[in-house]
Design an enzyme around this catalytic site. Sequence first.
Site, mmCIF file in Angstrom:
data_model
loop_
_atom_site.group_PDB
_atom_site.id
_atom_site.type_symbol
_atom_site.label_atom_id
_atom_site.label_comp_id
_atom_site.label_asym_id
_atom_site.label_seq_id
_atom_site.Cartn_x
_atom_site.Cartn_y
_atom_site.Cartn_z
ATOM 1 N N HIS A 56 36.957 63.638 -58.404
ATOM 2 C CA HIS A 56 36.751 63.471 -56.950
ATOM 3 C C HIS A 56 35.303 63.093 -56.648
ATOM 4 O O HIS A 56 34.822 63.351 -55.542
ATOM 5 C CB HIS A 56 37.115 64.745 -56.172
ATOM 6 N N SER A 96 14.927 41.440 -53.250
ATOM 7 C CA SER A 96 15.298 41.093 -51.885
ATOM 8 C C SER A 96 14.208 40.202 -51.321
ATOM 9 O O SER A 96 13.029 40.364 -51.648
ATOM 10 C CB SER A 96 15.421 42.375 -51.061
ATOM 11 N N LYS A 112 13.029 46.375 -53.471
ATOM 12 C CA LYS A 112 14.424 46.320 -53.905
ATOM 13 C C LYS A 112 14.613 45.849 -55.328
ATOM 14 O O LYS A 112 13.885 45.005 -55.843
ATOM 15 C CB LYS A 112 15.196 45.372 -52.985
ATOM 16 N N GLU A 133 27.810 43.987 -58.954
ATOM 17 C CA GLU A 133 28.612 43.807 -57.733
ATOM 18 C C GLU A 133 29.515 42.584 -57.849
ATOM 19 O O GLU A 133 30.657 42.586 -57.377
ATOM 20 C CB GLU A 133 27.688 43.659 -56.520
#
Length: 455
Positions: free
Chosen positions: A153, A274, A280, A287
Amino acid sequence: MWGGRFEGGPAAVMREINASLPFDKRMWRQDVAGSLAHAAMLGAQGIIADEDAAAINRGLREVAADYERDGVPDDLALEDIHMLTEARLAEKIGPAAGRLHTARSRNDQVATDFRLWVRDAIDETLAAIARLRAALLARAEEHAASVMPGFTHLQSAQPVTLGHHLMAYHEMAGRDASRLRDARARMNLCPLGSAALAGTGFPIDRHATAAALGFDGPTRNSLDSVSDRDFALDYLQAAAQCALHLSRLAEEFVLWASQPFGFVSLSDQWSTGSSIMPQKRNPDAAELVRGHAGRIVGACTSLMITMKGLPLAYSKDMQDDKPPVFEAHDLLALSLAAMTGMVESATFRTERMREVAESGFSTATDLADWLVREAGVPFREAHHVTGRAVAAAERAGVKLHELPMAELQAIDARIGEGVYEVLSVDASVRSRRSYGGTAPDQVRARIAEAREQQS
Ligand code: ARG
């Protein structure tokens, strides 16, 4: 190619909707190989003259050399790679080229070419999976004893080792490879010689062409042979399953690379910055692997839906079989390579993993197990006692192993000194030595077996 029956040519849009050359030219090598095998067989069977077979052989090799050197031209008047190659052959050798299509249809031709292409795609995918598995194995070996939190979980559950976690993906990738090998074995029969749908009256030798193209034998039913795209679906389904696994690993990398987790830092090679936020370091590749999985599943769904309502035998809808297969293959190849690179070069933050593993009372089960083992307490009762100990630790703001003995004994007098030995995360993982468990010894044994199988 079929001019005899027609008076007018096709509309421009007809030509465009009908053409598959822009994508099926990718199969030119398979198309030439199929034609070489077919022509040789026609010659050997005396269906065409030996000189014609020899001229076709020479001409096809020249056409292939042209393709290799200049690429395959987009000539929409010539619908597909099969017609283009035949037209090019005619330019090279003249009328003898017209004998190549004896006892053959584009229906069995395309079915053969596409099987050959998918078979090659499987071999490439298997090699890419083997590279990913080697990377997982190497990193797992390095981290066979590195403690990390195990989750259910997405809540701290029990400590595990990073090596164990990585080996879980090694298992998944092993099943993916096995599915691809199954698909390859099943598809390895040759449709060539099924002709348009009914077979042919010419005395062809289908066993010879099948053997020449590396198939185990000819397919058994001409109608099925030109209508079947199961082989492409088997590949897509196996590819989709593999992509799902890559996507789960990618998702974990995305989570782990986030600041609240801080479990991994991806190498510069596999991160992006970024344009506005200088701090970043984004896990874009992971992704995209996660994103590509959706497109691969989409490709599989697309071909299933193309096939689901088609009567026997060939229908032109089936020309739409190639774009999803090509797309899925390219995306999976990229995803496998990217995931392999990320696994190989990631820096695992093992101190941070340990710190998180030590929080969240992840050794509570070990306390319950100790009560069962050392004090003969029934597990359900031990579970309850441990729950009270966890609540006490939570109130005091300490970890389980930091609770003083007096306090533990106030909860249950059967708890004794020995319990501290099982409450550390290292003791917890060491104790889980059931076959396939997370104990470093077990993980190392599975790694050794995997290495054995690889060699
Ligand atoms: N371009 C076609 C395809 O990819 C070749 C087969 C054409 N057959 C036909 N009966 N029109 O499926």
